[in-house]
Scaffold this motif. Structure first.
Motif, mmCIF file in Angstrom:
data_model
loop_
_atom_site.group_PDB
_atom_site.id
_atom_site.type_symbol
_atom_site.label_atom_id
_atom_site.label_comp_id
_atom_site.label_asym_id
_atom_site.label_seq_id
_atom_site.Cartn_x
_atom_site.Cartn_y
_atom_site.Cartn_z
ATOM 1 N N ILE A 8 39.793 43.851 53.516
ATOM 2 C CA ILE A 8 39.275 44.724 52.501
ATOM 3 C C ILE A 8 40.308 45.189 51.743
ATOM 4 O O ILE A 8 40.102 45.449 50.519
ATOM 5 N N ARG A 9 41.481 45.535 52.307
ATOM 6 C CA ARG A 9 42.522 46.299 51.556
ATOM 7 C C ARG A 9 43.141 44.902 50.418
ATOM 8 O O ARG A 9 43.244 45.419 49.376
ATOM 9 N N ALA A 10 43.073 43.744 50.960
ATOM 10 C CA ALA A 10 43.585 42.997 50.144
ATOM 11 C C ALA A 10 42.433 42.710 49.075
ATOM 12 O O ALA A 10 43.061 42.373 47.768
ATOM 13 N N GLU A 11 41.202 42.800 49.375
ATOM 14 C CA GLU A 11 40.337 42.599 48.277
ATOM 15 C C GLU A 11 40.345 43.490 47.116
ATOM 16 O O GLU A 11 40.149 43.532 46.038
ATOM 17 N N ILE A 12 40.599 44.945 47.533
ATOM 18 C CA ILE A 12 40.867 45.911 46.704
ATOM 19 C C ILE A 12 41.835 45.720 45.765
ATOM 20 O O ILE A 12 41.633 46.014 44.588
ATOM 21 N N VAL A 13 43.133 45.538 46.296
ATOM 22 C CA VAL A 13 44.084 45.011 45.535
ATOM 23 C C VAL A 13 43.868 44.007 44.597
ATOM 24 O O VAL A 13 44.270 44.021 43.345
ATOM 25 N N GLU A 14 43.256 42.855 44.783
ATOM 26 C CA GLU A 14 42.781 41.762 43.808
ATOM 27 C C GLU A 14 41.878 42.418 42.796
ATOM 28 O O GLU A 14 42.030 41.973 41.729
ATOM 29 N N ASN A 15 41.129 43.094 43.233
ATOM 30 C CA ASN A 15 39.930 43.807 42.288
ATOM 31 C C ASN A 15 40.793 44.576 41.273
ATOM 32 O O ASN A 15 40.278 44.552 40.223
ATOM 33 N N LYS A 17 43.844 44.409 40.418
ATOM 34 C CA LYS A 17 44.614 43.345 39.307
ATOM 35 C C LYS A 17 43.584 43.025 38.286
ATOM 36 O O LYS A 17 43.959 42.870 36.997
ATOM 37 N N VAL A 18 42.356 42.520 38.916
ATOM 38 C CA VAL A 18 41.163 42.248 37.737
ATOM 39 C C VAL A 18 41.115 43.345 36.653
ATOM 40 O O VAL A 18 41.138 43.076 35.363
ATOM 41 N N ILE A 19 41.023 44.640 37.227
ATOM 42 C CA ILE A 19 40.848 45.747 36.424
ATOM 43 C C ILE A 19 41.994 45.880 35.136
ATOM 44 O O ILE A 19 41.840 46.138 34.128
ATOM 45 N N ILE A 20 43.268 45.827 35.733
ATOM 46 C CA ILE A 20 44.372 45.792 34.880
ATOM 47 C C ILE A 20 44.494 44.993 33.846
ATOM 48 O O ILE A 20 44.579 44.805 32.694
ATOM 49 N N GLY A 21 43.881 43.477 34.167
ATOM 50 C CA GLY A 21 43.912 42.607 33.274
ATOM 51 C C GLY A 21 42.764 42.777 32.047
ATOM 52 O O GLY A 21 43.116 42.485 31.043
ATOM 53 N N ALA A 22 41.672 43.445 32.821
ATOM 54 C CA ALA A 22 40.548 43.878 31.829
ATOM 55 C C ALA A 22 41.043 44.726 30.778
ATOM 56 O O ALA A 22 40.732 44.536 29.695
ATOM 57 N N VAL A 23 41.657 45.795 31.331
ATOM 58 C CA VAL A 23 42.062 46.738 30.441
ATOM 59 C C VAL A 23 43.224 46.298 29.241
ATOM 60 O O VAL A 23 43.245 46.538 28.282
ATOM 61 N N ASN A 24 44.255 45.308 29.702
ATOM 62 C CA ASN A 24 45.128 44.830 29.032
ATOM 63 C C ASN A 24 44.465 43.958 27.879
ATOM 64 O O ASN A 24 44.841 43.936 26.709
#
Length: 88
Positions: A8-15, A17-24
């Motif tokens: 779950i923790r790893a999935e949160i980190v990956e999620n 990262k997706v959010i940061i990519g989307a914001v950029n």
């Protein structure tokens, strides 16, 4: 700790990262839009467009995010965009 805990923790980190990519990506798109607006002599910020964006996001929100949470997220995203791109 259990394997699922770490999964779950790893999935949160990956999620996140997706959010940061989307914001950029959003920042790149808005920067391009604002450059076009500058060429056309239009104002950078359009309150009516922001209102329509809020309405579209409210309609799209089908998850656990509350109405007030969505409002805060949208306001923070718009404020961050203006801050990062130098208008606001």
């Amino acid at each position: 700790m259990s394997n699922r805990f770490e999964e779950i923790r790893a999935e949160i980190v990956e999620n996140d990262k997706v959010i940061i990519g989307a914001v950029n990506h959003r920042l790149e798109l808005v920067a391009e839009l604002w450059a076009l607006k500058a060429q056309l002599g239009l104002d950078t910020v359009d309150p009516d467009r922001e209102r329509r964006l809020r309405a579209a996001l409210a309609e799209a929100n089908a998850g656990r995010l509350s109405t007030s949470g969505l409002e805060r997220l949208t306001t923070d995203l718009l404020d961050l965009t203006k801050q990062e791109l130098g208008s606001g």
